[in-house]
Design a protein around this motif. Structure first.
Motif, short mmCIF file in Angstrom:
data_model
loop_
_atom_site.label_atom_id
_atom_site.label_comp_id
_atom_site.label_asym_id
_atom_site.label_seq_id
_atom_site.Cartn_x
_atom_site.Cartn_y
_atom_site.Cartn_z
N SER A 164 9.79 -18.31 -13.15
CA SER A 164 8.47 -18.22 -13.50
C SER A 164 7.84 -19.02 -14.20
O SER A 164 6.36 -18.84 -14.62
CB SER A 164 8.18 -16.09 -14.04
OG SER A 164 8.76 -16.33 -15.21
N GLY A 185 2.40 -13.45 -10.23
CA GLY A 185 2.29 -11.73 -10.39
C GLY A 185 3.15 -11.77 -11.38
O GLY A 185 3.26 -12.68 -11.74
N LYS A 186 3.52 -10.17 -12.44
CA LYS A 186 4.64 -10.09 -12.82
C LYS A 186 5.54 -9.88 -12.90
O LYS A 186 6.19 -9.34 -11.53
CB LYS A 186 3.71 -8.38 -13.82
CG LYS A 186 2.47 -9.26 -14.01
CD LYS A 186 2.09 -7.78 -14.46
CE LYS A 186 0.90 -7.34 -14.93
NZ LYS A 186 -0.19 -6.00 -16.41
N THR A 193 -1.41 -1.32 -8.93
CA THR A 193 -2.20 -1.90 -9.19
C THR A 193 -3.58 -1.72 -9.99
O THR A 193 -3.93 -0.64 -8.99
CB THR A 193 -2.17 -3.24 -9.31
OG1 THR A 193 -3.30 -3.44 -8.47
CG2 THR A 193 -1.56 -4.50 -9.12
N THR A 215 -7.83 -8.68 -9.86
CA THR A 215 -6.74 -8.80 -10.22
C THR A 215 -6.16 -8.00 -9.28
O THR A 215 -4.60 -7.89 -9.34
CB THR A 215 -7.30 -8.22 -11.84
OG1 THR A 215 -7.59 -8.77 -12.62
CG2 THR A 215 -5.74 -7.06 -12.01
N GLY A 237 -2.47 -8.31 -7.52
CA GLY A 237 -1.34 -7.65 -7.87
C GLY A 237 -0.65 -7.47 -6.68
O GLY A 237 0.20 -6.87 -6.35
N SER A 254 1.83 -10.38 -4.64
CA SER A 254 2.59 -11.01 -5.39
C SER A 254 3.20 -9.60 -5.21
O SER A 254 5.04 -9.83 -4.41
CB SER A 254 2.16 -10.23 -7.33
OG SER A 254 2.25 -9.93 -7.07
N SER A 284 10.84 -9.79 -20.07
CA SER A 284 9.66 -9.98 -19.74
C SER A 284 8.85 -9.09 -20.34
O SER A 284 7.30 -9.87 -20.76
CB SER A 284 9.12 -10.04 -18.31
OG SER A 284 8.94 -8.41 -17.87
N GLU A 303 4.26 -9.21 -20.81
CA GLU A 303 4.00 -8.41 -20.06
C GLU A 303 3.83 -6.91 -20.29
O GLU A 303 4.76 -6.09 -20.66
CB GLU A 303 4.69 -8.40 -18.62
CG GLU A 303 4.24 -10.10 -18.03
CD GLU A 303 5.56 -10.35 -16.72
OE1 GLU A 303 5.28 -11.16 -15.89
OE2 GLU A 303 6.22 -9.29 -16.26
N ARG A 304 2.94 -6.64 -19.54
CA ARG A 304 2.65 -5.25 -19.60
C ARG A 304 1.77 -4.12 -18.46
O ARG A 304 1.56 -4.81 -17.51
CB ARG A 304 0.91 -4.28 -20.11
CG ARG A 304 1.33 -5.05 -22.37
CD ARG A 304 2.53 -4.27 -22.70
NE ARG A 304 2.29 -4.35 -24.12
CZ ARG A 304 3.27 -5.29 -24.30
NH1 ARG A 304 3.36 -6.52 -23.75
NH2 ARG A 304 3.44 -5.82 -25.92
N LEU A 305 2.68 -3.54 -17.97
CA LEU A 305 2.89 -2.39 -16.58
C LEU A 305 2.21 -1.16 -16.92
O LEU A 305 2.67 -0.79 -17.97
CB LEU A 305 4.42 -2.02 -16.29
CG LEU A 305 5.15 -3.73 -15.65
CD1 LEU A 305 6.36 -2.63 -15.56
CD2 LEU A 305 3.80 -4.90 -15.01
#
Length: 282
Positions: free
Chosen positions: A22, A87-88, A135, A142, A146, A149, A251, A257-259
């Motif tokens: 990453s 992506g994350k 997402t 965005t 998302g 990814s 992460s 990172e925020r989900l």
């Protein structure tokens, strides 16, 4: 104890592989990163395979399945790197970890019987993937990145699952060294050498340490899992699959990172489902 150590070792190695990839994807393109990772992996695994010698169980059929395993692994890594570029980690890693579920589905399509518990677990994993891929439509870009990814990570899971199934068809007769070798050979022959000839292998100095660690950890993770599986396949598989949860936590803590809440629910469902499926499969 060896099953536990092998599974945990694989999880740690694959967590490191995901995280360094990453970071590297912010510096170089996916093709160049994969070429370097495969070259490092070949440099590590080839001498070990040479020392181990040619296995007695090697046959024409084994070569076919090893070739499929190698090509699928390379495709899976390329798709994973592409997913990480947009992506994350907290979403990509859990989705790619469903490779075991994909291998189970392929086995069913090939004629293997599926128990009710496994079927229910596969449904739960599929639901988790759908939630993790969700997402918020904060803005069009965005949302598209998302979704892209998640689709790429899903493609990686399909490729890795095919690779796992192919490796399973070969069995343990060839040994760890030879089972780990085909993806590196294929990666160097199909990716690294063509890029080198076309002068499109662009590896920046800042990205080289990440690529080197990724190549080394790829091989170490596979070897650690294979060693653990010899002493307890279910335990090793369950623990190795936890790389997704580890990568998501790191992460969150390190990369901030925020989900979304719905994505967190999906990630948890995937991790739990993969663990249960691995235990049932063992």
């Amino acid at each position: 104890m060896l099953a536990i150590l092998g599974g945990l070792g694989a999880a740690l190695a694959w967590t490191a592989t995901t995280l360094v990839a990453s970071r590297a994807m912010r510096l170089v393109d996916a093709w160049s990163l994969l070429a370097t990772v495969m070259t490092v992996g070949l440099a590590v695994s080839l001498p070990v395979a040479a020392i181990a010698g040619v296995p007695s169980g090697l046959s024409a059929r084994s070569f076919v399945w090893l070739a499929v395993s190698g090509l699928a692994n390379v495709a899976g890594l390329l798709l994973t790197y592409a997913a990480l570029s947009v992506g994350k980690v907290g979403v990509v890693a859990p989705i790619t970890s469903t490779e075991g579920a994909v291998a189970a589905v392929i086995a069913v399509l090939a004629g293997e019987q599926l128990s009710g518990g496994k079927a229910a677990t596969l449904v739960a994993i599929a639901a988790g993937v759908a939630l993790a891929a969700h997402t918020r439509a904060v803005d069009g870009e965005t949302h598209r990145s998302g979704l892209r990814s998640a689709v790429l990570a899903g493609g990686a899971a399909l490729a890795f699952g095919l690779g796992l199934y192919a490796t399973g068809r070969v069995g343990q007769s060839l040994g760890v060294a030879w089972a780990a070798l085909p993806p590196r050979v294929v990666g160097v022959a199909v990716i690294a050498l063509p890029l080198l000839v076309m002068r499109r292998w662009r590896m920046r100095r800042a990205a080289l340490p990440y690529a080197a660690v990724g190549g080394l950890c790829e091989v170490l993770g596979f070897a650690s899992y294979a060693l653990g599986a010899r002493h307890g396949l279910a335990i090793a598989a369950v623990l190795a699959s936890q790389f997704a949860g580890m990568a998501a936590v790191v992460s969150f803590v390190v990369f901030r990172e925020r989900l979304a809440r719905i994505q967190v629910v999906g990630v948890v469902a995937i991790i739990c489902g993969v663990s249960v499926l691995s235990a049932l499969h063992g």
